[in-house]
Scaffold this motif. Sequence first.
Motif, PDB file in Angstrom:
ATOM      1  N   SER A 184      32.400  40.363  88.000  1.00  0.00           N
ATOM      2  CA  SER A 184      33.411  39.723  87.145  1.00  0.00           C
ATOM      3  C   SER A 184      34.101  38.568  87.862  1.00  0.00           C
ATOM      4  O   SER A 184      33.963  38.397  89.076  1.00  0.00           O
ATOM      5  CB  SER A 184      34.466  40.744  86.723  1.00  0.00           C
ATOM      6  N   GLN A 185      34.865  37.802  87.072  1.00  0.00           N
ATOM      7  CA  GLN A 185      35.717  36.735  87.624  1.00  0.00           C
ATOM      8  C   GLN A 185      36.636  37.349  88.694  1.00  0.00           C
ATOM      9  O   GLN A 185      37.268  38.370  88.464  1.00  0.00           O
ATOM     10  CB  GLN A 185      36.530  36.151  86.466  1.00  0.00           C
ATOM     11  N   SER A 186      36.723  36.700  89.862  1.00  0.00           N
ATOM     12  CA  SER A 186      37.421  37.319  90.995  1.00  0.00           C
ATOM     13  C   SER A 186      38.931  37.183  90.949  1.00  0.00           C
ATOM     14  O   SER A 186      39.656  38.040  91.448  1.00  0.00           O
ATOM     15  CB  SER A 186      36.928  36.686  92.293  1.00  0.00           C
ATOM     16  N   LEU A 187      39.404  36.072  90.403  1.00  0.00           N
ATOM     17  CA  LEU A 187      40.835  35.795  90.410  1.00  0.00           C
ATOM     18  C   LEU A 187      41.338  35.685  88.974  1.00  0.00           C
ATOM     19  O   LEU A 187      40.559  35.449  88.049  1.00  0.00           O
ATOM     20  CB  LEU A 187      41.134  34.483  91.151  1.00  0.00           C
ATOM     21  N   ALA A 188      42.663  35.811  88.812  1.00  0.00           N
ATOM     22  CA  ALA A 188      43.240  35.721  87.476  1.00  0.00           C
ATOM     23  C   ALA A 188      43.606  34.286  87.122  1.00  0.00           C
ATOM     24  O   ALA A 188      44.084  34.005  86.032  1.00  0.00           O
ATOM     25  CB  ALA A 188      44.477  36.614  87.391  1.00  0.00           C
ATOM     26  N   ASP A 189      43.415  33.362  88.049  1.00  0.00           N
ATOM     27  CA  ASP A 189      43.699  31.955  87.786  1.00  0.00           C
ATOM     28  C   ASP A 189      42.711  31.136  88.608  1.00  0.00           C
ATOM     29  O   ASP A 189      42.126  31.647  89.572  1.00  0.00           O
ATOM     30  CB  ASP A 189      45.149  31.620  88.182  1.00  0.00           C
ATOM     31  N   ALA A 190      42.508  29.905  88.228  1.00  0.00           N
ATOM     32  CA  ALA A 190      41.542  29.073  88.946  1.00  0.00           C
ATOM     33  C   ALA A 190      41.896  27.602  88.762  1.00  0.00           C
ATOM     34  O   ALA A 190      42.579  27.239  87.798  1.00  0.00           O
ATOM     35  CB  ALA A 190      40.127  29.328  88.414  1.00  0.00           C
ATOM     36  N   TYR A 211      39.194  40.719  92.922  1.00  0.00           N
ATOM     37  CA  TYR A 211      39.094  41.894  92.054  1.00  0.00           C
ATOM     38  C   TYR A 211      37.974  41.588  91.074  1.00  0.00           C
ATOM     39  O   TYR A 211      38.211  41.177  89.950  1.00  0.00           O
ATOM     40  CB  TYR A 211      40.423  42.175  91.349  1.00  0.00           C
ATOM     41  N   PHE A 265      47.555  39.849  94.162  1.00  0.00           N
ATOM     42  CA  PHE A 265      46.587  39.468  93.129  1.00  0.00           C
ATOM     43  C   PHE A 265      47.334  39.324  91.807  1.00  0.00           C
ATOM     44  O   PHE A 265      48.343  39.970  91.586  1.00  0.00           O
ATOM     45  CB  PHE A 265      45.513  40.561  92.992  1.00  0.00           C
ATOM     46  N   GLY A 266      46.819  38.491  90.913  1.00  0.00           N
ATOM     47  CA  GLY A 266      47.394  38.377  89.572  1.00  0.00           C
ATOM     48  C   GLY A 266      48.433  37.283  89.544  1.00  0.00           C
ATOM     49  O   GLY A 266      48.095  36.095  89.629  1.00  0.00           O
TER      50      GLY A 266
END
Lengths: 143, 426
Positions: B349-355, B342, B314-315
């Motif tokens: 909340s937003q699930s991913l750190a990028d989209a 996450y 993740f991240g």
Amino acid sequence: MKVLTNNPKVLEQFHSYPAVTVDYRAVSLHELMVLVRDFVHARHRLLTHPLSGSVKPNETLYKSIGLTEQPEDQLCLESLNLIEQSISTVDRFARIRKDIKEEHHQDLQLVDLTLISSAIDSLAAAKPLPGTPPSGSSRLSST
Amino acid sequence: MRLELGYIHITDIRFGDASKVEDGVLYVNAEEVEALVLRDERITSVKVDMARPGESVRITPVKDVIEPRVKVEGPGGMFPGVISPVDTVGSGKTHVLKGAAVVTTGTIVGFQEGILDMSGVGADYTPFSKTNNLVLVIIPRKGLGSHEHEHAVREAGLKTAVYLGELARELTPDSTEVFETLPLTEGVKQFPDLPRVGYVQMLQSQGLLHDTYVYGVDAKRILPTLMSPTEVMDGAIISGNCVSACDKNPTYVHQNNPIVHDLFARHGKDLNFAAMIITNENVYLADKIRSSDWTSNLCAFLSLDGVIISEEGFGNPDTDLMMNCRKITDKGIKTVVITDEYAGQDGASQSLADAHESADALVTGGNANQVVTLPRMDKIIGSEEYVGIIAGGWDQNKHEDGTITVEIQAITGATSEVGFAHLSAR
């Protein structure tokens, strides 16, 4: 590469490394990310991912982020987007406070050091500079 | 490349005077395993223990889980480039002790490792509560550095799995399964009317406790490349990572990658499983650009119609995931990405750190922030000392009645991004 860090181990390891300038700040992880964003606003480009590693932002205190040594001609919008998203992620995790015991600070520093070392190895492999040790030598073997 | 897997079904594990398999029971001579592990002078002591499905046992902190296998026909040996000499594996015959696993545990850093409960609610979240586990609690030499310690624990687990795998060499499998991939042009001709589907597997490659090895090569240093999917069944990819244990692939998961197995199962029915590509998730952004360029170029070169992309972590890897998805989509190829989330303890909340908008077909392995309270276990293998400080744990999460409350990210394999666990969403 300019490495903005709040990790004393990174300062210790790379303070005299030829291809790297360590900019150590004794600040929180959030404050460090905001400082990185300031540099991006000042036209430095991100060279490493601000969310490196799987230790979640609310489980560690330490972060090291690579940027171009000098400002570039234009603001890098991709860098700005990435650091903004990363700050947003850090703040989201911060809502769940986790106790980080002092006895684990050294380990957290070590893991952050190995993450930024892997980027410095990539940098050294791509752009060998006079006096730069060969790729892989930045990795620690016994600490 | 054709590989036959012969499964010897293991229903129980016990200590015995001689290591052997008899009537589905795996007997292990603990002294021999100890002697094998202690040949490594970096290790001072090892405790050999066992954990069976349904027992009131918690194993923590888990480093790796490995399935015992042995090559009985064909080139190479198990874990090539690491335990066996480098040689191309993935063809011939391999015997598998199905239902058995080696689990390693040890404290490399003072936080961040997995929980494996053999019973109770926690057992529902980890696939390794269903296996008969030989557990190694490994104590290193005093003063051993973290990198060397991690390497010693990793190698001890692999060597022990090879030792157990050898017990299956002369046995007659209870069942067999055959997997075959053809050379490129023959593969195209075999099912010309079916869509050509590839699998892009992203591998953790960031640093200490965040690494993966391919034929012994640190995945940070690879360029994306093609593999025969049967190679991974013979241990060509091994795990050196366990931080945030829910979405990291232990070696066992590489050996049994369900995406590979499911694509083989549908090969010739509704798709043509054309290729497997491995790539990395480096910290250095130029590496990400190069690897995603290379991966998408390989997909186009192979004339794929569709690609499944699995993430690991993740991240930082979210950026690789989106780069791969965007660039492969830009080649006119349909994509499905597999990740986990996450999304906060409330899931809001937003699930991913990028989209990216190209990631419009996504499968989730579950929300790693989901909170679960695990019952007290009668026996702890390893140490519970770290439960409050591992990923997903937090201060005061140990309760007076012996229960502990954690996010499921603390549980080994809970939100597997190759679908090796049971969580998802519709």
